[in-house]
Design a protein around this motif. Structure first.
Motif, PDB file in Angstrom:
ATOM      1  N   GLN A 107       0.975  -0.856  -0.221  1.00  0.00           N
ATOM      2  CA  GLN A 107      -0.089   0.369   0.390  1.00  0.00           C
ATOM      3  C   GLN A 107       0.869   1.318  -0.238  1.00  0.00           C
ATOM      4  OE1 GLN A 107      -2.691  -0.355   2.732  1.00  0.00           O
ATOM      5  NE2 GLN A 107      -3.790   1.901   2.295  1.00  0.00           N
ATOM      6  N   LEU A 108       1.863   1.592   0.717  1.00  0.00           N
ATOM      7  CA  LEU A 108       2.957   2.385   0.527  1.00  0.00           C
ATOM      8  C   LEU A 108       3.760   2.494  -0.490  1.00  0.00           C
ATOM      9  CD1 LEU A 108       3.622   4.790   1.850  1.00  0.00           C
ATOM     10  CD2 LEU A 108       5.513   3.491   3.904  1.00  0.00           C
ATOM     11  N   LEU A 109       4.540   1.638  -0.166  1.00  0.00           N
ATOM     12  CA  LEU A 109       5.973   1.133  -1.672  1.00  0.00           C
ATOM     13  C   LEU A 109       5.371   0.786  -2.692  1.00  0.00           C
ATOM     14  CD1 LEU A 109       8.334   0.799   1.343  1.00  0.00           C
ATOM     15  CD2 LEU A 109       7.497   2.487   0.596  1.00  0.00           C
ATOM     16  N   GLY A 110       4.023  -0.732  -2.771  1.00  0.00           N
ATOM     17  CA  GLY A 110       4.124  -0.697  -3.860  1.00  0.00           C
ATOM     18  C   GLY A 110       5.040  -1.621  -4.149  1.00  0.00           C
ATOM     19  N   SER A 111       5.060  -2.147  -5.698  1.00  0.00           N
ATOM     20  CA  SER A 111       6.170  -3.697  -5.950  1.00  0.00           C
ATOM     21  C   SER A 111       7.232  -3.075  -6.662  1.00  0.00           C
ATOM     22  CB  SER A 111       5.138  -4.487  -6.989  1.00  0.00           C
ATOM     23  OG  SER A 111       5.305  -5.774  -6.783  1.00  0.00           O
ATOM     24  N   ALA A 112       8.389  -3.863  -5.477  1.00  0.00           N
ATOM     25  CA  ALA A 112       9.431  -3.560  -6.224  1.00  0.00           C
ATOM     26  C   ALA A 112      10.365  -4.830  -5.708  1.00  0.00           C
ATOM     27  CB  ALA A 112      10.342  -2.131  -6.021  1.00  0.00           C
ATOM     28  N   GLY A 205       4.174   7.255   7.804  1.00  0.00           N
ATOM     29  CA  GLY A 205       3.340   5.634   6.496  1.00  0.00           C
ATOM     30  C   GLY A 205       4.536   4.367   6.872  1.00  0.00           C
ATOM     31  N   LEU A 206       6.178   5.200   6.900  1.00  0.00           N
ATOM     32  CA  LEU A 206       7.299   3.175   7.951  1.00  0.00           C
ATOM     33  C   LEU A 206       6.322   2.823   9.011  1.00  0.00           C
ATOM     34  CD1 LEU A 206      10.871   4.724   6.860  1.00  0.00           C
ATOM     35  CD2 LEU A 206       8.516   3.397   5.586  1.00  0.00           C
ATOM     36  N   LEU A 207       6.339   4.102   9.887  1.00  0.00           N
ATOM     37  CA  LEU A 207       5.238   3.370  11.407  1.00  0.00           C
ATOM     38  C   LEU A 207       4.300   2.500  10.885  1.00  0.00           C
ATOM     39  CD1 LEU A 207       5.901   3.169  14.006  1.00  0.00           C
ATOM     40  CD2 LEU A 207       4.190   5.264  14.252  1.00  0.00           C
ATOM     41  N   GLY A 208       3.056   3.122   9.837  1.00  0.00           N
ATOM     42  CA  GLY A 208       1.960   1.679   9.816  1.00  0.00           C
ATOM     43  C   GLY A 208       2.331   1.247   8.727  1.00  0.00           C
ATOM     44  N   MET A 209       3.583   1.066   8.225  1.00  0.00           N
ATOM     45  CA  MET A 209       3.750  -0.239   7.734  1.00  0.00           C
ATOM     46  C   MET A 209       4.250  -1.374   8.105  1.00  0.00           C
ATOM     47  SD  MET A 209       6.575  -0.827   4.273  1.00  0.00           S
ATOM     48  CE  MET A 209       7.978  -0.448   5.224  1.00  0.00           C
ATOM     49  N   CYS A 233      -0.845   7.143   2.747  1.00  0.00           N
ATOM     50  CA  CYS A 233       0.019   7.143   1.890  1.00  0.00           C
ATOM     51  C   CYS A 233      -0.271   7.393  -0.152  1.00  0.00           C
ATOM     52  CB  CYS A 233      -0.402   5.438   0.945  1.00  0.00           C
ATOM     53  SG  CYS A 233      -0.107   4.424   2.794  1.00  0.00           S
ATOM     54  N   ASN A 234      -0.756   8.134  -0.194  1.00  0.00           N
ATOM     55  CA  ASN A 234      -1.585   8.976  -1.416  1.00  0.00           C
ATOM     56  C   ASN A 234      -0.731  10.067  -1.271  1.00  0.00           C
ATOM     57  OD1 ASN A 234      -3.578   7.286  -1.674  1.00  0.00           O
ATOM     58  ND2 ASN A 234      -5.454   8.732  -0.724  1.00  0.00           N
ATOM     59  N   ARG A 235      -0.393  11.276   0.277  1.00  0.00           N
ATOM     60  CA  ARG A 235       0.422  11.804  -0.184  1.00  0.00           C
ATOM     61  C   ARG A 235       1.704  12.012  -0.329  1.00  0.00           C
ATOM     62  NH1 ARG A 235      -1.087  15.608   5.422  1.00  0.00           N
ATOM     63  NH2 ARG A 235       0.132  16.921   3.969  1.00  0.00           N
ATOM     64  N   ILE A 236       2.318  10.849   0.200  1.00  0.00           N
ATOM     65  CA  ILE A 236       3.725  10.460   0.151  1.00  0.00           C
ATOM     66  C   ILE A 236       3.662  10.044  -1.541  1.00  0.00           C
ATOM     67  CG2 ILE A 236       5.191   8.189  -0.157  1.00  0.00           C
ATOM     68  CD1 ILE A 236       4.061   8.694   2.476  1.00  0.00           C
ATOM     69  N   HIS A 237       2.758   9.324  -2.266  1.00  0.00           N
ATOM     70  CA  HIS A 237       2.722   9.215  -3.722  1.00  0.00           C
ATOM     71  C   HIS A 237       2.932  10.632  -4.922  1.00  0.00           C
ATOM     72  CE1 HIS A 237       0.612   4.226  -2.613  1.00  0.00           C
ATOM     73  NE2 HIS A 237       2.110   4.826  -2.055  1.00  0.00           N
ATOM     74  N   PRO A 267      12.449   5.217 -17.612  1.00  0.00           N
ATOM     75  CA  PRO A 267      12.685   5.033 -19.135  1.00  0.00           C
ATOM     76  C   PRO A 267      12.549   4.135 -19.582  1.00  0.00           C
ATOM     77  CG  PRO A 267      14.169   6.320 -19.062  1.00  0.00           C
ATOM     78  CD  PRO A 267      13.789   6.569 -17.454  1.00  0.00           C
ATOM     79  N   GLN A 268      12.629   3.184 -18.284  1.00  0.00           N
ATOM     80  CA  GLN A 268      12.314   1.232 -17.731  1.00  0.00           C
ATOM     81  C   GLN A 268      10.700   1.047 -17.591  1.00  0.00           C
ATOM     82  OE1 GLN A 268      15.823  -0.725 -16.795  1.00  0.00           O
ATOM     83  NE2 GLN A 268      16.501   1.398 -15.989  1.00  0.00           N
ATOM     84  N   ALA A 269      10.498   2.497 -16.540  1.00  0.00           N
ATOM     85  CA  ALA A 269       9.525   1.518 -16.289  1.00  0.00           C
ATOM     86  C   ALA A 269       7.897   1.487 -17.436  1.00  0.00           C
ATOM     87  CB  ALA A 269       8.534   3.076 -14.832  1.00  0.00           C
ATOM     88  N   GLU A 270       7.040   0.373 -16.367  1.00  0.00           N
ATOM     89  CA  GLU A 270       6.138  -0.519 -17.700  1.00  0.00           C
ATOM     90  C   GLU A 270       4.839   1.375 -16.836  1.00  0.00           C
ATOM     91  OE1 GLU A 270       4.849  -3.240 -15.372  1.00  0.00           O
ATOM     92  OE2 GLU A 270       5.903  -4.841 -16.280  1.00  0.00           O
ATOM     93  N   ASP A 271       5.194   2.355 -15.783  1.00  0.00           N
ATOM     94  CA  ASP A 271       4.152   3.016 -16.152  1.00  0.00           C
ATOM     95  C   ASP A 271       4.341   3.475 -14.491  1.00  0.00           C
ATOM     96  OD1 ASP A 271       3.162   1.675 -13.776  1.00  0.00           O
ATOM     97  OD2 ASP A 271       1.940   1.168 -14.970  1.00  0.00           O
ATOM     98  N   ARG A 272       4.043   4.958 -14.385  1.00  0.00           N
ATOM     99  CA  ARG A 272       4.175   6.174 -13.185  1.00  0.00           C
ATOM    100  C   ARG A 272       4.690   5.232 -11.908  1.00  0.00           C
ATOM    101  NH1 ARG A 272       1.485  11.991 -12.335  1.00  0.00           N
ATOM    102  NH2 ARG A 272      -0.355   9.974 -11.348  1.00  0.00           N
ATOM    103  N   ALA A 273       3.442   4.299 -11.720  1.00  0.00           N
ATOM    104  CA  ALA A 273       3.049   3.665 -10.313  1.00  0.00           C
ATOM    105  C   ALA A 273       4.235   2.948 -10.304  1.00  0.00           C
ATOM    106  CB  ALA A 273       1.797   2.781 -10.659  1.00  0.00           C
ATOM    107  N   ASP A 274       4.882   2.048 -11.423  1.00  0.00           N
ATOM    108  CA  ASP A 274       6.026   1.343 -11.850  1.00  0.00           C
ATOM    109  C   ASP A 274       7.455   1.819 -11.253  1.00  0.00           C
ATOM    110  OD1 ASP A 274       7.336  -1.287 -11.789  1.00  0.00           O
ATOM    111  OD2 ASP A 274       7.710  -0.703 -14.305  1.00  0.00           O
TER     112      ASP A 274
END
Length: 489
Positions: A107-112, A205-209, A233-237, A267-274
């Motif tokens: 939710q906070l850091l996505g998938s990486a 956010g890190l505390l919640g995560m 999370c939304n504001r950090i994003h 340039p390598q990312a699939e989209d902005r979220a990635d």
């Protein structure tokens, strides 16, 4: 008829006895068991070791190098080990994965790279790897400004500072530039918030995560409040998305020797979220490593004025080439200090992995727990680098002591020093973290003749990274313009 009942009863009794003996043999060949009060989630072990980090080592003294936690239906739900080869295998082996982190981190850091396996992890690793090439980590332009600011803040406070918060704030500015490509001093370029606000939200956010990682995805979704965490999370994003969108707007300079991570990843990312996921997870990994390592170095140096004096003498006589990546890497005293600090206080003292298929650990099985241990798929395992690093069998009878000079003659094997992980998942930012910590150490050594810790007690907080619960209150000896000391210790 009676004889038939007797025969059936005898057969059932024999079968039950067989199952009992088989289970006893099986359990006897498993590592010692830590008896938890909670047989469902082992929360009592989790909270006990989180609240008292020293318990991590105490339990190894009690049970040996490997022990287990069981659940009602699983006698070996979790394995905890500080056996060097087993700890290394868990970190480096391809039978172990990290995707169990996704529900708590996503939710906070996505998938990486921190929470993916297989091809998805390889793609993420490949995306961020160029950011840690030699030209990028050999460029101290931004770090020079960070060091200048740290020194100015120490002088403005007459030498009395809380090193932990000072380092955190300063390195957040450095991370902004290196990862997001944002100048932290700019406030009117349309960014959603200033860096100070982002930093506060990031910590929240890190505390919640962390709580969600601790409790598990299903429990967190059911019982934890959602609205505030989602807002954070939304504001950090939005802040990271601004940096991604701003990246490259002014055009690409092909003559640049260095690039920010945003310029490399976008340039390598699939989209902005990635792209956001890659940058957010790198921000998590990079900032804490350098800051915690540097603070722990100063806390340990405060009790070794002779080491500080030796280092100050070397730094004072060195030329400008010392403040380069190569110069810092080749300085034995500096490297010994960093390695010994990472040994005794590894930034990440333990790491969890999940067995993605049936596998084997080199030790922990058999009646004496010194034979290979069969580990079924689905078993959770914790590799304790801290436990490995204080092993007297590896580091000698003085393994509990901080002695930088031990590294003059000691060269650990790949399974004996795990401060940056091991194998293909070893920390990609290792050289950058060591270079940054070394640079900051030299700059402070050059400026201040001596210092003392006002929180000499060490009480480890190892819930995520190895910090001092007591903080890092430090008094530096500061001179005024006339050369007179403002703080005499």
């Amino acid at each position: 008829m009676q004889s038939i009942y007797l025969l059936v009863g005898t057969l059932l009794a024999c079968h039950g006895l067989y199952l009992f003996i088989k289970r006893r043999i099986h359990v006897r060949n498993l590592p010692p068991k830590y008896w938890t009060i909670d047989p469902f989630m082992n929360f009592d072990w989790i909270f006990s070791t989180a609240m008292n980090a020293n318990m991590q080592l105490t339990l190894f003294e009690k049970y040996g190098h490997t022990y287990r936690l069981s659940k009602l239906t699983n006698p070996m739900a979790t394995i905890i080990t500080c056996h060097p080869e087993s700890a290394y295998t868990i970190l480096a082996g391809q039978d172990w994965g990290v995707e169990f982190r996704k529900p708590g981190m996503g939710q906070l850091l996505g998938s990486a790279f921190i929470c993916t396996d297989g091809s998805e992890w390889k793609r993420s690793r490949k995306m961020i790897r160029p950011a840690f090439n030699r030209p990028n980590i050999d460029n101290f332009d931004v770090l020079e400004g960070v060091a200048d600011k740290i020194i100015a803040n120490i002088e403005a406070a007459d030498g009395n500072v809380e090193m932990g918060s000072l380092m955190y704030d300063a390195l957040m500015h450095s991370s902004m530039q290196f990862i997001l490509g944002l100048d932290s001093t700019v406030e009117n370029d349309g960014r959603p918030m200033d860096v100070q606000t982002f930093s506060k939200l990031w910590q929240e956010g890190l505390l919640g995560m962390g709580i969600r990682l601790l409790l598990g995805g299903s429990f967190s979704k059911t019982f934890l409040p959602k609205a505030r965490y989602q807002d954070v999370c939304n504001r950090i994003h939005s802040f990271i998305d601004f940096a991604i969108d701003a990246c490259g707007k002014e055009g690409s300079d092909s003559a640049k020797k260095t690039k920010t991570m945003a310029e490399i990843v976008k340039p390598q990312a699939e989209d902005r979220a990635d792209a956001r996921s890659q940058l957010a997870q790198t921000l998590l990994a990079s900032q804490d490593t350098t800051g915690v390592l540097t603070c722990n170095v100063f806390h340990l140096l405060s009790s070794r004025p002779n080491v500080w004096a030796q280092l100050r003498k070397e730094v004072s006589s060195a030329g400008p080439e010392l403040l380069t990546w190569e110069g810092l890497r080749l300085n034995t005293t500096i490297q010994n200090i960093l390695l010994e600090t990472l040994r005794l206080r590894p930034v990440f003292p333990q790491t969890g992995r999940f067995a993605i298929r049936d596998t084997v650990l080199p030790s922990g099985g058999g009646p004496n727990h010194d034979q290979p241990l069969l580990v079924p798929a689905g078993t959770f395992a914790i590799s304790s680098s801290w436990g490995v690093h204080v092993s007297k069998e590896i580091y000698g009878p003085d393994a509990d002591e901080w002695k930088p000079d031990r590294w003059n003659n000691f060269k650990p094997g790949s399974s004996e020093f795990l401060a940056f992980g091991a194998g293909r998942r070893a920390c990609v930012g290792k050289d950058k973290a060591l270079a940054e910590a070394a640079y900051l150490l030299v700059r402070l050594v050059k400026r201040f003749e001596s210092f003392e810790s006002r929180t000499p007690e060490w009480k480890p907080d190892a819930t995520f990274s190895m910090k001092n619960k007591k903080g890092y209150q430090i008094t530096f000896k500061v001179q005024d313009g006339s050369g007179q000391d403002k703080n005499i210790m």
